[in-house]
Design a protein around this motif. Structure first.
Motif, PDB file in Angstrom:
ATOM      1  N   ILE A 107       1.151  -0.675  -0.084  1.00  0.00           N
ATOM      2  CA  ILE A 107       0.069  -0.086  -0.111  1.00  0.00           C
ATOM      3  C   ILE A 107       1.193   0.849  -0.013  1.00  0.00           C
ATOM      4  O   ILE A 107       0.661   2.306  -1.004  1.00  0.00           O
ATOM      5  CB  ILE A 107      -0.831  -0.007   1.723  1.00  0.00           C
ATOM      6  N   ASP A 108       1.894   1.432   0.615  1.00  0.00           N
ATOM      7  CA  ASP A 108       2.447   2.575   1.040  1.00  0.00           C
ATOM      8  C   ASP A 108       3.641   2.776  -0.148  1.00  0.00           C
ATOM      9  O   ASP A 108       3.796   3.723  -0.814  1.00  0.00           O
ATOM     10  CB  ASP A 108       3.332   2.688   2.039  1.00  0.00           C
ATOM     11  N   LYS A 109       4.034   1.657  -0.723  1.00  0.00           N
ATOM     12  CA  LYS A 109       4.669   2.411  -2.061  1.00  0.00           C
ATOM     13  C   LYS A 109       3.835   2.689  -2.763  1.00  0.00           C
ATOM     14  O   LYS A 109       4.759   3.370  -3.614  1.00  0.00           O
ATOM     15  CB  LYS A 109       5.126   0.086  -2.932  1.00  0.00           C
ATOM     16  N   TRP A 110       2.288   2.626  -3.607  1.00  0.00           N
ATOM     17  CA  TRP A 110       1.725   2.791  -3.791  1.00  0.00           C
ATOM     18  C   TRP A 110       1.357   4.428  -4.002  1.00  0.00           C
ATOM     19  O   TRP A 110       1.393   5.146  -4.656  1.00  0.00           O
ATOM     20  CB  TRP A 110       0.491   2.115  -4.514  1.00  0.00           C
ATOM     21  N   ILE A 111       1.092   4.308  -2.288  1.00  0.00           N
ATOM     22  CA  ILE A 111       0.760   5.781  -2.341  1.00  0.00           C
ATOM     23  C   ILE A 111       2.246   6.099  -2.525  1.00  0.00           C
ATOM     24  O   ILE A 111       2.154   8.123  -2.597  1.00  0.00           O
ATOM     25  CB  ILE A 111       0.387   5.500  -0.694  1.00  0.00           C
ATOM     26  N   ALA A 114       2.758   7.095  -5.738  1.00  0.00           N
ATOM     27  CA  ALA A 114       1.135   7.855  -7.399  1.00  0.00           C
ATOM     28  C   ALA A 114       1.413   9.772  -6.339  1.00  0.00           C
ATOM     29  O   ALA A 114       1.119   9.631  -7.388  1.00  0.00           O
ATOM     30  CB  ALA A 114       0.423   6.924  -6.197  1.00  0.00           C
ATOM     31  N   THR A 115       1.687   9.244  -5.436  1.00  0.00           N
ATOM     32  CA  THR A 115       2.133  11.031  -4.332  1.00  0.00           C
ATOM     33  C   THR A 115       3.129  11.504  -5.879  1.00  0.00           C
ATOM     34  O   THR A 115       2.921  13.132  -5.778  1.00  0.00           O
ATOM     35  CB  THR A 115       2.112  11.455  -2.993  1.00  0.00           C
ATOM     36  N   THR A 116       4.380  10.818  -6.126  1.00  0.00           N
ATOM     37  CA  THR A 116       5.207  11.660  -7.065  1.00  0.00           C
ATOM     38  C   THR A 116       5.397  11.363  -8.436  1.00  0.00           C
ATOM     39  O   THR A 116       5.763  12.587  -8.971  1.00  0.00           O
ATOM     40  CB  THR A 116       6.942  10.607  -6.844  1.00  0.00           C
ATOM     41  N   SER A 117       4.069  10.851  -8.503  1.00  0.00           N
ATOM     42  CA  SER A 117       3.508  10.849  -9.934  1.00  0.00           C
ATOM     43  C   SER A 117       2.306  11.947 -11.010  1.00  0.00           C
ATOM     44  O   SER A 117       1.879  12.795 -11.484  1.00  0.00           O
ATOM     45  CB  SER A 117       2.631   9.613 -10.892  1.00  0.00           C
ATOM     46  N   ASN A 118       2.346  12.913  -9.189  1.00  0.00           N
ATOM     47  CA  ASN A 118       0.973  14.041  -9.015  1.00  0.00           C
ATOM     48  C   ASN A 118      -0.071  13.079  -9.199  1.00  0.00           C
ATOM     49  O   ASN A 118      -1.134  13.504 -10.304  1.00  0.00           O
ATOM     50  CB  ASN A 118       1.261  14.940 -10.252  1.00  0.00           C
ATOM     51  N   ILE A 242      10.255  10.334  -1.558  1.00  0.00           N
ATOM     52  CA  ILE A 242       9.589   9.258  -0.787  1.00  0.00           C
ATOM     53  C   ILE A 242       8.766   9.539   0.823  1.00  0.00           C
ATOM     54  O   ILE A 242       8.066   9.239   0.572  1.00  0.00           O
ATOM     55  CB  ILE A 242      10.775   8.662  -0.030  1.00  0.00           C
ATOM     56  N   ILE A 243       9.343  11.121   1.236  1.00  0.00           N
ATOM     57  CA  ILE A 243       8.645  11.048   2.179  1.00  0.00           C
ATOM     58  C   ILE A 243       7.697  11.830   2.151  1.00  0.00           C
ATOM     59  O   ILE A 243       7.024  12.465   3.482  1.00  0.00           O
ATOM     60  CB  ILE A 243       9.939  11.864   2.938  1.00  0.00           C
ATOM     61  N   LYS A 244       7.384  12.625   0.739  1.00  0.00           N
ATOM     62  CA  LYS A 244       6.442  13.536   0.581  1.00  0.00           C
ATOM     63  C   LYS A 244       4.962  11.823   0.564  1.00  0.00           C
ATOM     64  O   LYS A 244       4.171  12.731   0.670  1.00  0.00           O
ATOM     65  CB  LYS A 244       6.404  14.236  -1.121  1.00  0.00           C
ATOM     66  N   GLY A 245       5.682  10.954   0.516  1.00  0.00           N
ATOM     67  CA  GLY A 245       5.112   9.849   0.428  1.00  0.00           C
ATOM     68  C   GLY A 245       4.173   9.723   1.684  1.00  0.00           C
ATOM     69  O   GLY A 245       3.096   9.188   1.484  1.00  0.00           O
TER      70      GLY A 245
END
Length: 298
Positions: A107-111, A114-118, A242-245
């Motif tokens: 779950i955290d990998k995808w969060i 996704a976040t880094t990809s806007n 990573i930290i922004k996710g």
């Protein structure tokens, strides 16, 4: 001047709705056309492209001349290369189930990805017609507590689908999940097509082995189905990405006494304090530290 007008009449904009290894299907004003993927053209499902007819109004003669700038692109990043899965996506729906187990790491990998990809992530708690353990419910609650949208559904039984459909309106979404999470069942329910058993169309390219498709439904719902999109690597991401996710950790890190805080055993680390008093999940924190160790810059 006359030549310029004639040329512009031949160039149109379309949307890539199906992608093969060496060709794609493009929707142009309601008409479906096929185009080869030539040379090193960087084209994926979801792209808006400019096409040109080589023969007047002959849909079999179109070629892609260029693509429009992407609003977003979902990447599978590695240490040496990066592969774009799909373009112009607004949301990623992460399917979670107790059995087969969906790990918090998945779950955290995808969060993070996704976040880094806007792209905005949300969770789909599938198989909600089956009783689950308190441990699993607590795992899902972690993401409710950090304001990740979560939809409790049973794609097989049709439970919770109305609420999910309302959320999907005016969005372009791709679903991701481990094998057995019900991604194909969910996509089939929404699109009305048997995606799991749909035969592969080989007439658009020779020896194609996989196909990604974009489905446009009512109320401007767009669903991208891409086979093989399951686990994802975060090795190509930087520590800053990573930290922004990890939203809650990122917010807390700004309150640490020292700007170079490592968020481990550092003195007066706000992140560690919030973990100790239960404000930050230990599983999220453990994944955060694990991902940092895999980051591309150390």
């Amino acid at each position: 001047m006359v030549y310029f007008v004639l040329y512009m009449e031949k160039v149109q904009t379309g949307r890539v709705i199906e992608f093969y290894s060496n060709s794609c299907l493009i929707e142009i004003n309601g008409q479906i056309c096929s185009s080869p993927i030539m040379g090193k053209q960087d084209i994926v499902v979801g792209d808006y492209v400019y096409v040109k007819y080589q023969k007047h109004d002959d849909p079999k003669s179109i070629i892609i001349t260029a693509k429009r700038d992407r609003i977003s692109e979902l990447n599978k990043k590695g240490l040496r290369n990066s592969k774009v899965i799909a373009a112009n996506i607004s949301h990623v729906g992460i399917l979670t189930v107790e059995n087969p187990k969906t790990s918090s790491e998945f779950i955290d990998k995808w969060i993070v990805s996704a976040t880094t990809s806007n792209i905005k992530p949300f969770l789909i708690n599938n198989k909600n017609d089956i009783e689950t353990s308190d441990e699993y419910k607590n795992k899902v609650q972690i993401y409710r507590d950090i304001d990740i949208p979560i939809f409790d559904i049973s794609a097989k039984k049709g439970i919770g689908m109305s609420e999910l459909k309302v959320f999907l309106e005016k969005k372009c979404t791709i679903f991701v999940g481990n094998s057995g999470a019900g991604k194909s069942t969910l996509s089939s329910k929404l699109t009305g097509k048997d995606i799991k058993t749909r035969p592969l169309s080989n007439n658009q390219g020779s020896h194609t082995t996989s196909v990604s498709s974009l489905y446009t439904l009512s109320n401007n719902i767009e669903i991208i189905d891409s086979p093989g999109v399951r686990d994802i690597s975060i090795e190509g991401l930087s520590k800053k990405e990573i930290i922004k996710g990890f939203f809650e950790i990122f917010k807390s890190s700004k309150l640490c006494k020292f700007s170079n805080c490592g968020h481990t055993n550092d003195a007066e680390c706000d992140v560690i304090q919030k973990i100790n008093n239960g404000e930050i999940s230990k599983s999220r924190y453990n994944n955060f530290i694990k991902f940092l160790e895999q980051a591309s810059d150390g």
